[in-house]
Design a protein around this motif. Sequence first.
Motif, short mmCIF file in Angstrom:
data_model
loop_
_atom_site.label_atom_id
_atom_site.label_comp_id
_atom_site.label_asym_id
_atom_site.label_seq_id
_atom_site.Cartn_x
_atom_site.Cartn_y
_atom_site.Cartn_z
N ASP A 175 48.19 -40.89 33.70
CA ASP A 175 49.15 -40.16 34.52
C ASP A 175 49.38 -38.81 33.86
N LYS A 176 48.73 -37.78 34.39
CA LYS A 176 48.86 -36.42 33.87
C LYS A 176 49.41 -35.51 34.96
N ASN A 177 50.54 -34.88 34.69
CA ASN A 177 51.11 -33.93 35.64
C ASN A 177 52.20 -33.12 34.95
N MET A 178 52.74 -32.16 35.68
CA MET A 178 53.83 -31.33 35.17
C MET A 178 55.09 -31.51 35.99
N GLN A 179 55.06 -32.49 36.91
CA GLN A 179 56.23 -32.72 37.75
C GLN A 179 57.18 -33.76 37.16
N ASP A 180 56.61 -34.75 36.49
CA ASP A 180 57.43 -35.84 35.94
C ASP A 180 57.68 -35.62 34.45
N GLN A 181 58.91 -35.83 34.05
CA GLN A 181 59.19 -35.77 32.62
C GLN A 181 58.67 -37.02 31.91
N GLU A 182 58.75 -38.15 32.59
CA GLU A 182 58.26 -39.40 32.02
C GLU A 182 57.61 -40.24 33.11
N ASP A 183 56.64 -41.03 32.70
CA ASP A 183 55.96 -41.90 33.67
C ASP A 183 55.12 -42.92 32.90
N SER A 184 54.59 -43.90 33.64
CA SER A 184 53.78 -44.94 33.02
C SER A 184 52.65 -45.34 33.96
N ALA A 185 51.68 -46.06 33.42
CA ALA A 185 50.55 -46.56 34.20
C ALA A 185 50.09 -47.88 33.59
N THR A 186 49.58 -48.76 34.44
CA THR A 186 49.15 -50.09 33.99
C THR A 186 47.82 -50.45 34.63
N VAL A 187 46.99 -51.14 33.86
CA VAL A 187 45.74 -51.67 34.38
C VAL A 187 45.61 -53.12 33.91
N VAL A 188 45.15 -53.99 34.82
CA VAL A 188 44.94 -55.41 34.51
C VAL A 188 43.54 -55.79 34.95
N LEU A 189 42.78 -56.42 34.06
CA LEU A 189 41.39 -56.77 34.34
C LEU A 189 41.12 -58.24 34.02
N ALA A 190 40.13 -58.80 34.70
CA ALA A 190 39.56 -60.10 34.34
C ALA A 190 38.09 -59.85 34.07
N VAL A 191 37.66 -60.05 32.84
CA VAL A 191 36.29 -59.71 32.44
C VAL A 191 35.67 -60.84 31.64
N HIS A 192 34.34 -60.87 31.66
CA HIS A 192 33.62 -61.83 30.83
C HIS A 192 33.31 -61.17 29.49
N LEU A 193 33.71 -61.85 28.42
CA LEU A 193 33.47 -61.34 27.07
C LEU A 193 32.69 -62.37 26.27
N ASN A 194 31.87 -61.88 25.37
CA ASN A 194 31.09 -62.75 24.50
C ASN A 194 31.73 -62.85 23.12
N ALA A 195 31.50 -63.97 22.47
CA ALA A 195 32.04 -64.17 21.13
C ALA A 195 31.57 -63.04 20.22
N GLY A 196 32.52 -62.44 19.51
CA GLY A 196 32.20 -61.34 18.61
C GLY A 196 32.44 -59.96 19.20
N ASP A 197 32.63 -59.88 20.53
CA ASP A 197 32.96 -58.58 21.14
C ASP A 197 34.27 -58.06 20.57
N GLN A 198 34.37 -56.73 20.50
CA GLN A 198 35.57 -56.09 19.97
C GLN A 198 36.27 -55.29 21.07
N VAL A 199 37.51 -55.66 21.30
CA VAL A 199 38.31 -55.02 22.35
C VAL A 199 39.37 -54.15 21.68
N SER A 200 39.50 -52.91 22.14
CA SER A 200 40.45 -52.00 21.53
C SER A 200 40.93 -50.98 22.56
N VAL A 201 41.89 -50.17 22.15
CA VAL A 201 42.44 -49.12 23.01
C VAL A 201 42.33 -47.80 22.26
#
Length: 228
Positions: A175-201
């Motif tokens: 969420d990038k803009n100059m109209q809001d002083q504060e804001d948020s965004a959310t994403v939810v996924l269902a994915v297939h992962l293999n043992a040893g995969d590394q998930v990060s942000v």
Amino acid sequence: MRAIVLLCLLEAAFIQANDYSWGGPGANRVIDPTTESPCLLDQSSCGCCLMQQQIHRMGMFFNMSLNEVQKELTKAKTALSNVRASRSAFSVGLNTGTNFKCFGPFRDDMLIIYKHIFINLGDGYNAATGIFTVPRSGIYSLALTVYSDAGAPGNTLAACASLQVNDVVLAGPKDKNMQDQEDSATVVLAVHLNAGDQVSVKLPIGCFLCGDNSHYNTFTGFLLYATD
């Protein structure tokens, strides 16, 4: 005279009856009581014999049923043990302190290390690196919420982050803009992962996240079901 004739007839009938066996007329064979039914030896024992046979059949059926129940119980216990051994869930927040502060912006992409741990079942999330290592192959639910505060109206708001697996971006709430002083965004996924995969942000260049111990910024994942 009639009485004498009647006695003779009864005696003849008795003698003739003794010539019969349970095998039929004229079957004068020796019966082995250890291998043949007691009914062939003694008619009065037939009822007891048949009852014993029925009890024996019922016992065999009960034992077979009990064995099947025990097998199914063993399978259920094994499945439950596997489920308990493969439990994996984590949920973390960005900040731990009461002071409101921001993370970023930076000149380069920066890995986000979430410091507050709500739950870390299975110890898959590493609080020192911010990386969740997949313990078992399967379908996982992943959720990422980002929040930012520009500080004042008219300032640039840049609430954004990248959810990635093995350094490959899966989704990026933004969420990038100059109209809001504060804001948020959310994403939810269902994915297939293999043992040893590394998930990060990762925090992309120019983005910044803000919050306090109200935990506006969270990162969550858990195993829905295993596929290995």
